[in-house]
Scaffold this active site. Structure first.
Site, PDB file in Angstrom:
ATOM      1  N   ASP A   1      12.192 -22.237 -12.403  1.00 13.03           N
ATOM      2  CA  ASP A   1      13.219 -22.422 -11.375  1.00 13.03           C
ATOM      3  C   ASP A   1      14.449 -23.127 -11.928  1.00 13.03           C
ATOM      4  O   ASP A   1      14.399 -23.804 -12.957  1.00 13.03           O
ATOM      5  CB  ASP A   1      12.659 -23.190 -10.171  1.00 13.03           C
ATOM      6  CG  ASP A   1      12.161 -24.582 -10.504  1.00 13.03           C
ATOM      7  OD1 ASP A   1      11.589 -24.767 -11.598  1.00 13.03           O
ATOM      8  OD2 ASP A   1      12.340 -25.504  -9.679  1.00 13.03           O
TER       9      ASP A   1
ATOM     10  N   GLU B   1       9.840 -26.988 -10.307  1.00 17.63           N
ATOM     11  CA  GLU B   1      10.027 -28.274 -11.010  1.00 17.63           C
ATOM     12  C   GLU B   1      11.236 -29.017 -10.469  1.00 17.63           C
ATOM     13  O   GLU B   1      11.239 -30.230 -10.384  1.00 17.63           O
ATOM     14  CB  GLU B   1      10.172 -28.031 -12.518  1.00 17.63           C
ATOM     15  CG  GLU B   1      10.084 -29.288 -13.373  1.00 17.63           C
ATOM     16  CD  GLU B   1      11.424 -30.029 -13.563  1.00 17.63           C
ATOM     17  OE1 GLU B   1      11.397 -31.189 -14.027  1.00 17.63           O
ATOM     18  OE2 GLU B   1      12.485 -29.451 -13.258  1.00 17.63           O
TER      19      GLU B   1
END
Length: 361
Positions: A60, A112
């Protein structure tokens, strides 16, 4: 390959295109047991024998698109530095591993940059991992051995009444009281740290404020969010106790009601400096860069904290890219550094196999 990865815009919890792209590439590169787990992490194995090494990067990115383009040695794109270059470097280093030279578990993790749903799901699994490396931009001559912990708190200040803005003396103002409260809380939490380095500082940062219901009414309630970063010589529990005491004291002094709730809690983590993993990185970087790496403590918080504290194995964070490029409006990575990063990770894996075998004899 990195350029293709950057063209997939994958903010937290929208990583599916990247997960499918990675699973497909793992298949092409000869990985086995390729799966996408229940939260969306990609997990794949390569090689065989001891030790088992997890190479984990996150798929991400923070929100905000950056036009993907090459200019000289720079490749631009959202996630170029944080952390698709480290992730793809790990993929190619893992792909080079031969059987009986160790088992690599390659992971592309979700979320994350959000609430770490990916790593929190991963640590629940029994995976028999001996060492773990997380992919974040450290610069290729630096190995991150420590991250601060994090407490996020929501603080709600309430006053007895509101009044018309034309007669503000009739009641306390919750926004003003929140400002005073927040300043005092920050000062008290951060006091007596004059001689500390940035990596060892406790910091309390106000990141959000919500208050007021109308342009001409004094607010009765105000909420603020604090992001508190905790160095490795402290822990969340002791800071929570301090916050509880301070909130009570300041509320009594200011004659307001104050409630706080904890939104997120991650303990700080520091890796053992003398582990075979740190030694293998030192040797790998010396092989490629001909100079010793610097071991650094970062002021942020990463997935390494969650796994390191839970599994109690040697863990470091490493990857090509400048950490100061992360989250910027024109994020980029040096192509040359990215390619050298792959070579360093390959060398590190060779050294780690040898050092692990020697330790087990």
């Amino acid at each position: 390959m990195l350029e293709k990865a950057l063209r997939l815009y994958t903010p937290s919890l929208s990583e599916k295109p990247m997960a499918e792209f990675l699973a497909d590439k793992c298949d092409d590169l000869g990985f086995e047991d390729i799966q996408i787990d229940e939260v969306g992490n990609v997990i794949a194995r390569k090689g065989s024998g001891a030790p088992t090494i997890m190479l984990c990067g996150h798929m991400d990115v923070v929100p905000g698109k950056v036009k993907v383009r090459k200019e000289g040695d720079s490749l631009y794109g959202r996630g170029a530095s944080d952390a698709k270059a480290p992730l793809m470097a790990m993929l190619f280093a893992a792909a080079a591993i031969q059987n009986n030279n160790g088992t690599i578990i390659f992971v592309g993790a979700v979320d994350e940059e959000g609430n770490a749903a990916g790593i929190k799901n991963l640590v629940k699994k029994e995976m028999g991992v001996d060492y773990a490396v997380f992919g974040e931009p450290s610069g290729i001559k630096q190995v991150t051995i420590a991250y601060k912990g994090r407490l996020a708190i929501n603080l709600k200040i309430s006053v007895e009444d509101s009044s018309h803005a034309s007669a503000p003396w009739l009641s306390k103002n919750a926004i003003l009281e929140s400002m005073i409260f927040a300043r005092e809380l920050k000062e008290k939490l951060e006091e007596n740290q004059e001689n500390k380095t940035k990596g060892m500082l406790l910091t309390a940062t106000m990141t959000e404020v919500k208050g007021g219901t109308s342009h001409n009414v004094t607010p009765k309630e105000c909420e603020t969010t604090f992001d508190i970063r905790i160095p490795v010589d402290m822990n969340c529990k002791s800071i929570e106790q301090k916050i509880a005491t301070l909130v009570k004291e300041i509320a009594e002094k200011r004659e307001v009601e104050a409630f706080y709730s904890i939104l997120d809690e991650t303990e700080p983590f520091e890796a053992a400096h003398n582990s075979p993993l740190v030694r293998a990185f030192t040797l790998g970087i010396m092989d490629v860069e001909h100079s010793r790496p610097t071991l650094i403590r970062k002021t942020g918080t990463g997935d390494m904290n969650v796994l390191g504290n839970q599994w109690n194995i040697p863990v470091v964070t490493y990857g090509p890219g400048d950490p100061h490029e992360a989250h910027t409006i024109d994020e980029k990575v040096s192509i040359d550094e990215y390619l050298r990063g792959i070579e360093i990770l390959k060398k590190m894996l060779q050294h780690l196999k040898r050092l692990h075998d020697r330790k087990m004899q």
